[in-house]
Design an enzyme around this catalytic site. Structure first.
Site, PDB file in Angstrom:
ATOM      1  CE1 TYR A   1      -0.880 -22.076  13.563  1.00 26.18           C
ATOM      2  CE2 TYR A   1      -0.879 -23.931  12.045  1.00 26.18           C
ATOM      3  CZ  TYR A   1      -0.334 -22.728  12.475  1.00 26.18           C
ATOM      4  OH  TYR A   1       0.720 -22.184  11.815  1.00 26.18           O
TER       5      TYR A   1
ATOM      6  CG  PHE B   1      -3.140   0.646  -5.684  1.00 30.03           C
ATOM      7  CD1 PHE B   1      -3.919   1.775  -5.510  1.00 30.03           C
ATOM      8  CD2 PHE B   1      -2.773  -0.079  -4.566  1.00 30.03           C
ATOM      9  CE1 PHE B   1      -4.329   2.174  -4.242  1.00 30.03           C
ATOM     10  CE2 PHE B   1      -3.186   0.315  -3.296  1.00 30.03           C
ATOM     11  CZ  PHE B   1      -3.970   1.442  -3.138  1.00 30.03           C
ATOM     12  CB  THR B   2       0.653   2.930  -3.529  1.00 29.75           C
ATOM     13  OG1 THR B   2      -0.456   2.326  -2.853  1.00 29.75           O
ATOM     14  CG2 THR B   2       0.306   4.360  -3.902  1.00 29.75           C
TER      15      THR B   2
ATOM     16  CG  ASP C   1      -6.292  -4.673  -7.377  1.00 29.45           C
ATOM     17  OD1 ASP C   1      -7.234  -4.992  -6.612  1.00 29.45           O
ATOM     18  OD2 ASP C   1      -5.446  -3.824  -7.082  1.00 29.45           O
TER      19      ASP C   1
ATOM     20  CE  LYS D   1      -8.925  -1.189   0.015  1.00 32.56           C
ATOM     21  NZ  LYS D   1      -7.722  -1.772   0.631  1.00 32.56           N
TER      22      LYS D   1
ATOM     23  NE  ARG E   1      -3.547   7.951  -2.663  1.00 27.18           N
ATOM     24  CZ  ARG E   1      -2.995   6.780  -2.265  1.00 27.18           C
ATOM     25  NH1 ARG E   1      -3.567   5.631  -2.552  1.00 27.18           N
ATOM     26  NH2 ARG E   1      -1.877   6.766  -1.592  1.00 27.18           N
TER      27      ARG E   1
ATOM     28  CG  PHE F   1       1.528   7.361   0.238  1.00 29.86           C
ATOM     29  CD1 PHE F   1       0.571   6.688   0.960  1.00 29.86           C
ATOM     30  CD2 PHE F   1       2.264   6.655  -0.716  1.00 29.86           C
ATOM     31  CE1 PHE F   1       0.339   5.341   0.743  1.00 29.86           C
ATOM     32  CE2 PHE F   1       2.030   5.307  -0.940  1.00 29.86           C
ATOM     33  CZ  PHE F   1       1.064   4.649  -0.198  1.00 29.86           C
TER      34      PHE F   1
HETATM   35  C1  P61 Z   1      -7.187   2.421  -0.010  1.00 32.74           C
HETATM   36  F1  P61 Z   1      -3.113   5.084   0.565  1.00 32.74           F
HETATM   37  N1  P61 Z   1      -6.366   0.360  -0.803  1.00 32.74           N
HETATM   38  O1  P61 Z   1      -7.713   2.593  -1.128  1.00 32.74           O
HETATM   39  P1  P61 Z   1      -4.484  -3.714   1.377  1.00 32.74           P
HETATM   40  N2  P61 Z   1      -5.347  -2.755  -4.549  1.00 32.74           N
HETATM   41  C2  P61 Z   1      -6.205  -1.722  -4.474  1.00 32.74           C
HETATM   42  C3  P61 Z   1      -6.379  -1.083  -3.268  1.00 32.74           C
HETATM   43  O2  P61 Z   1      -7.231  -0.068  -3.207  1.00 32.74           O
HETATM   44  C4  P61 Z   1      -5.659  -1.504  -2.116  1.00 32.74           C
HETATM   45  C5  P61 Z   1      -4.783  -2.619  -2.250  1.00 32.74           C
HETATM   46  C6  P61 Z   1      -4.636  -3.205  -3.469  1.00 32.74           C
HETATM   47  C7  P61 Z   1      -6.417   1.212   0.215  1.00 32.74           C
HETATM   48  C8  P61 Z   1      -5.572   1.092   1.464  1.00 32.74           C
HETATM   49  C9  P61 Z   1      -4.297   1.778   1.143  1.00 32.74           C
HETATM   50  O3  P61 Z   1      -1.438   3.807  -1.024  1.00 32.74           O
HETATM   51  C10 P61 Z   1      -2.270   3.119  -0.198  1.00 32.74           C
HETATM   52  O4  P61 Z   1      -5.544  -4.599   1.954  1.00 32.74           O
HETATM   53  C11 P61 Z   1      -6.917  -1.288  -5.692  1.00 32.74           C
HETATM   54  O5  P61 Z   1      -4.572  -2.302   1.827  1.00 32.74           O
HETATM   55  O6  P61 Z   1      -3.122  -4.304   1.567  1.00 32.74           O
HETATM   56  C12 P61 Z   1      -5.755  -0.809  -0.889  1.00 32.74           C
HETATM   57  O7  P61 Z   1      -4.804  -3.734  -0.188  1.00 32.74           O
HETATM   58  C13 P61 Z   1      -3.979  -3.114  -1.095  1.00 32.74           C
HETATM   59  C14 P61 Z   1      -4.218   3.141   1.191  1.00 32.74           C
HETATM   60  C15 P61 Z   1      -3.304   1.085   0.491  1.00 32.74           C
HETATM   61  C16 P61 Z   1      -3.198   3.791   0.545  1.00 32.74           C
HETATM   62  C17 P61 Z   1      -2.263   1.766  -0.162  1.00 32.74           C
HETATM   63  O8  P61 Z   1      -7.325   3.229   0.921  1.00 32.74           O
END
Ligand code: P61
Length: 445
Positions: free
Chosen positions: A60, A112-113, A203, A246, A370, A437
């Site tokens: 833990y 970013f979303t 980021d 990623k 997107r 979305f």
């Molecule tokens: C992606 F449709 N990305 O690209 P988490 N910052 C950035 C990202 O690309 C990102 C996160 C923060 C995704 C997954 C995803 O609108 C969407 O580990 C530059 O996913 O929490 C994630 O990191 C967030 C897809 C996220 C989406 C949000 O496919």
């Protein structure tokens, strides 16, 4: 390990698309032939990463995998303190809550979303300070992720530096096509921010991919290693949020990294409320081990070159077929220009959403909208934001597909392009409150 793929008939895919409300996020993975929805958590781990899973220390508290992860992060990125999280948005949540006060503004190189939502939930407002070229799919600017320094300065002048807790700088800017920021521009941003006592938050989700494009495109960087450029980027910033799903080639994981020990203490206290103890932050020990190894692998030239090279391969195939895509070809996917692809549809008929559904029905290839759906509603007017970019992202998982799969994707997009005049728009029939979305449902017009 291999995964069997299933081919369905077009009639079966039509039914699946309808059942999914024409939203590719709502399809079952089993009904997808080639999955280019995202490169997030979908990459293939290496032999070394799989071996690492066997070394999980599931204590833990104080797992040895946490200390390996911390050391790996410090070695490659140089940030002083690591707070592990289950994925990127958890780090965004904590950082936003810790640094943003009601009425603050947060400039950034495109929204970013999840990042913007967490800024808003903390009482802040995002302001876009990316260069204008980033909003133009046809601009060939080599660094479309750059900040327009005059726009950044204008934010400081208008609101005052004390209402700007930090500037949020993404590497390999996702929403404009995986476009890099240059070292030169980042240096200038960092200088301007620090002159005013404003923090630079990075980021760093696809930092190594950005570093490769700096090596290839920026004057004086050809001889540097991707690893050194990555470190140089991080050294210009004060804190970072990371989705390890990623660059780090793992299925789950992420972290917040900061240099300020006081901020680190606050985050370590917060992580126990939302994620888990500060030595695992929502991850299993084995996941932290795979992540620690992924940090080292992502800055290896051969890996990152072949990864971005595969994206270029698909992009060039589509260009040869006359398909309108975002240029230059970016890091993690090829982005179709849905406004040009389906010029007969108004943006409120969601052309990118419709195009992603058409491609799925044609071949079982899954992509991601997107555009107007992703951008959401303007909180002031309540209307759709109608962003300049209306895109469909064909995102390539790392180390998963072959060029032959990319050929199938290109053929399908071409087939849909040839039949584009018949494509219909969509009407949104269900709209959730946050990040619509992901779960919105549509019907054909
Ligand atoms: C992606 F449709 N990305 O690209 P988490 N910052 C950035 C990202 O690309 C990102 C996160 C923060 C995704 C997954 C995803 O609108 C969407 O580990 C530059 O996913 O929490 C994630 O990191 C967030 C897809 C996220 C989406 C949000 O496919």
């Amino acid at each position: 390990m291999v995964e069997p793929l299933r081919m369905m008939t077009q009639a079966e895919r039509e039914k699946a698309a309808e059942e999914a409300g024409y939203n590719t996020f709502l399809l079952r993975s089993e009904d997808v032939y080639i999955d280019l929805l995202t490169d997030s958590g979908t990459s293939a781990m290496s032999d070394r990463q799989w071996a690492g899973l066997m070394l999980g220390d599931e204590a833990y508290a104080g797992s040895r995998n946490f200390y390996h992860l911390e050391a790996s992060m410090r070695e490659v990125y140089g940030y002083k303190e690591l707070i592990p999280t289950h994925q990127g948005r958890a780090a965004e949540h904590m950082l936003s809550q810790l640094l943003i006060k009601d009425g603050d503004v947060i400039p950034g190189n495109m929204y970013f979303t999840t990042t913007r939502l967490h800024q808003e939930l903390a009482g802040g407002t995002f302001v876009d300070v990316i260069i204008d070229e980033a909003h133009d799919p046809e601009s060939l600017h080599p660094f479309k992720g750059n900040v327009d320094l005059a726009k950044f300065q204008a934010v400081i002048d208008e609101y005052g530096a004390d209402r700007v807790p930090y500037v949020c700088i993404a590497t390999a800017v996702n929403m404009c096509g995986g476009q890099p920021i240059s070292l030169e521009n980042l240096r200038a941003v960092s200088e301007l921010a620090h002159q005013h006592g404003i923090l630079v938050v990075h980021d760093m989700t696809r930092c190594a991919e950005n570093a490769l494009l700096i090596k290839e495109r920026e004057d004086g960087c050809a001889e540097k290693t991707v690893r050194d450029i990555t470190r140089e980027i991080c050294d210009l910033t004060d804190a970072a949020t990371m989705s390890s799903k990623k660059d780090h080639l793992v299925n789950i994981g992420g972290f917040l990294a900061v240099n300020d020990p006081e901020l680190a203490d606050k985050a370590r206290n917060m992580v126990v409320v939302y994620e888990g103890l500060h030595t695992y932050g929502g991850m299993a020990g084995r996941d932290m081990e795979a992540l620690a190894i992924g940090i080292q692998e992502c800055v290896e030239f051969d890996h990152i070159k072949s990864r971005v090279g595969q994206v270029e391969y698909l992009g060039e195939k589509l260009q040869e077929g006359g398909i309108p895509i975002v240029q230059p070809i970016g890091t993690h996917g090829v982005f179709l220009d849905a406004k040009k692809f389906l010029p007969h549809l108004d943006q409120d008929q969601f052309p990118a959403q419709a195009l992603a559904a058409e491609i799925y029905v044609d071949s079982g290839v899954r992509s991601m909208e997107r555009g107007n759906v992703s951008a959401g509603r303007d909180p002031k007017t309540g209307g759709n934001r109608r962003p300049p970019l209306e895109l469909v992202r064909l995102t390539i998982p790392r180390r998963v597909y072959t060029q032959a799969h990319m050929d199938v994707v290109a053929e399908s997009v071409k087939a849909v392009y040839d039949a584009r005049a018949a494509a219909r728009g969509l009407r949104m029939v269900y709209e959730p409150k946050y990040l619509r979305f992901f779960q919105a449902r549509f019907e054909p017009l």
